[in-house]
Design an enzyme around this catalytic site. Structure first.
Site, PDB file in Angstrom:
ATOM      1  N   LYS A  95       0.807  -1.225   0.000  1.00  0.00           N
ATOM      2  CA  LYS A  95       0.000   0.000   0.000  1.00  0.00           C
ATOM      3  C   LYS A  95       0.843   1.278   0.000  1.00  0.00           C
ATOM      4  O   LYS A  95       0.393   2.321  -0.482  1.00  0.00           O
ATOM      5  CB  LYS A  95      -0.943   0.002   1.205  1.00  0.00           C
ATOM      6  N   GLU A 150      -9.732   5.675   3.282  1.00  0.00           N
ATOM      7  CA  GLU A 150     -10.502   4.593   3.867  1.00  0.00           C
ATOM      8  C   GLU A 150      -9.529   3.440   4.145  1.00  0.00           C
ATOM      9  O   GLU A 150      -8.464   3.364   3.543  1.00  0.00           O
ATOM     10  CB  GLU A 150     -11.600   4.131   2.913  1.00  0.00           C
ATOM     11  N   SER A 156       1.706  -9.863  -0.371  1.00  0.00           N
ATOM     12  CA  SER A 156       1.431  -8.427  -0.404  1.00  0.00           C
ATOM     13  C   SER A 156       1.553  -7.736   0.942  1.00  0.00           C
ATOM     14  O   SER A 156       1.668  -6.517   0.999  1.00  0.00           O
ATOM     15  CB  SER A 156       0.033  -8.183  -0.965  1.00  0.00           C
TER      16      SER A 156
END
Length: 406
Positions: A100, A122, A389
């Site tokens: 991210k 969010e 991830s």
């Protein structure tokens, strides 16, 4: 291993000027946000063509985020399966613990370029929220993160991390109290404060230009992985496997391989407790075409268009819709989609921890669970490349509650 027939494609031809990936994508937002989205699209196009912006982003990705991430051969896991080689692209080793941060850095630089000093976001599993909080602290930006009450409870560690870095975490108690409701609240905030605020959306979803912009900020993952596997094995992998919530980490890995028809690609959704309505988040297994939170795509909804409840052991996959670019490539046969259930995810979480000393995020564990099954089906000369991830520090307490006491 047979690979499905694929129509020829040019991955850079999408989306079109209106943000469409074939019949998917587009812009479905209140009129109040149209000017902001047009401003964002223009600013992103200019930044994308600006060598100085790209150089600054590359520097922060290296010095702050910790790129490049390694390609790791999971030797003991491979031996355990007795079949294909399993490699991990180690995005879990990035600063803040997941892929991210790639997108958060890019959008924070873009917000600063547009003169926006207030950031909203969010988050579901909390990793996007943590990444956003980190880049806001780095660049001195105000940060507000919306998070569902259920997710705040199961991801309490990440809530504390966000607050520690100066972010205001706003609890959302509406509806199912998970990611969908957090996005709703973030969009309401943006409508109200659109002149001063940039919304760092965390995945390849939403109204144009978000799906293409997030994809572009994340494709560094696949670009690195391609060079690394060629250096290590002298050839491309036989299959890429990644989990799919909104779809950012999977598109990140897949994008630079899309025009290599011999490379199979499989996205893994959340099978939850099974495929009954309300028990899962496998959009391609039981979803319908519809519009939700800015774009047209596959959505879990009933015949009247009401959004179904969703469930997953992983907060980051617990969402009713999937990115529009994923829907497009599924239609064309380029990317296949499967799912993993909660029980096999919890089993794989323990197995990977014991055999490799790697505690994976529950989201990523869905992809690993599928890869184990695939590896057992294939001969030892085949290569699977899996997107790891995120890391599982955030999930350890939740998993400890879910597992039988021993």
């Amino acid at each position: 291993m047979s690979v499905p027939a694929v129509q020829s494609l040019d991955r850079f031809s999408l989306p079109d000027a209106a943000g469409h990936f074939g019949p998917y994508g587009g812009v479905f937002v209140p009129e109040t946000l149209m000017t902001a989205l047009e401003e964002l699209a223009a600013a992103y196009a200019a930044a994308k063509a600006d060598p100085a912006f790209q150089a600054e982003l590359a520097r922060h990705l290296k010095d702050f985020a910790g790129r490049p991430t390694p390609l790791y051969f999971a030797e003991r896991l491979t031996q355990h399966c007795g079949g294909a080689k399993i490699y991990f692209k180690r995005e879990d080793l990035l600063h803040t613990g997941a892929h991210k941060i790639n997108n958060a850095l890019g959008q924070a630089l873009l917000a600063r370029r547009m003169g926006k000093q207030r950031i909203i976001a969010e988050t579901g599993a909390g990793q996007h929220g943590v990444a956003t909080a980190a880049v806001c602290a780095k660049f001195g930006l105000e940060c507000v993160v919306y998070m569902g009450a259920v997710d705040m409870e199961r991801q309490a560690l990440n809530v504390f991390r966000m607050r520690l870095m100066g972010a205001e975490v706003r609890r959302v108690d509406a509806g199912q109290r998970t990611l969908k409701e957090a996005i709703n609240e973030a969009m309401r905030d943006w409508v109200t404060n659109v002149r001063s605020t940039h919304y760092i959306l965390g995945t390849v979803y939403g109204a144009h230009p978000y799906p293409v912009m997030v994809r572009d900020f994340q494709r560094v993952v696949g670009s690195e992985a391609r060079a690394q596997i060629l250096a290590r094995e002298g050839r491309l992998p036989d299959e890429l496997i990644a989990c799919v919530g909104g779809g950012s980490n999977s598109m990140a890995l897949f994008f630079d391989f899309l025009e290599d028809p011999a490379v199979r690609m499989t996205g893994i959704e959340a099978g939850g407790r099974g495929l009954k309505p309300g028990d899962h988040a496998a959009r391609f297994a039981t979803g319908r075409l519809g519009v939700l939170q800015g774009c047209k795509t596959f959505i879990l909804q009933n015949a009247d268009g009401q959004i179904d409840l969703t469930h997953s052991v992983s907060a980051g996959l617990d969402y009713a819709a999937v990115g529009p670019e994923h829907a497009f490539y599924r239609d064309r046969g380029r990317i296949e989609y499967g799912y993993a259930k909660d029980d096999e995810v919890l089993e794989t979480f323990q197995l990977l921890s014991r055999l490799e000393g790697i505690v994976p995020a529950l989201e990523s564990t869905h992809a690993v669970a599928f890869a184990l099954k695939r590896a057992r089906e294939l001969p030892k000369d085949r290569i699977l490349l899996v997107s790891l991830s995120g890391r599982g520090d955030k999930d350890v307490e939740q998993v400890s509650r879910l597992l039988p006491k021993k």
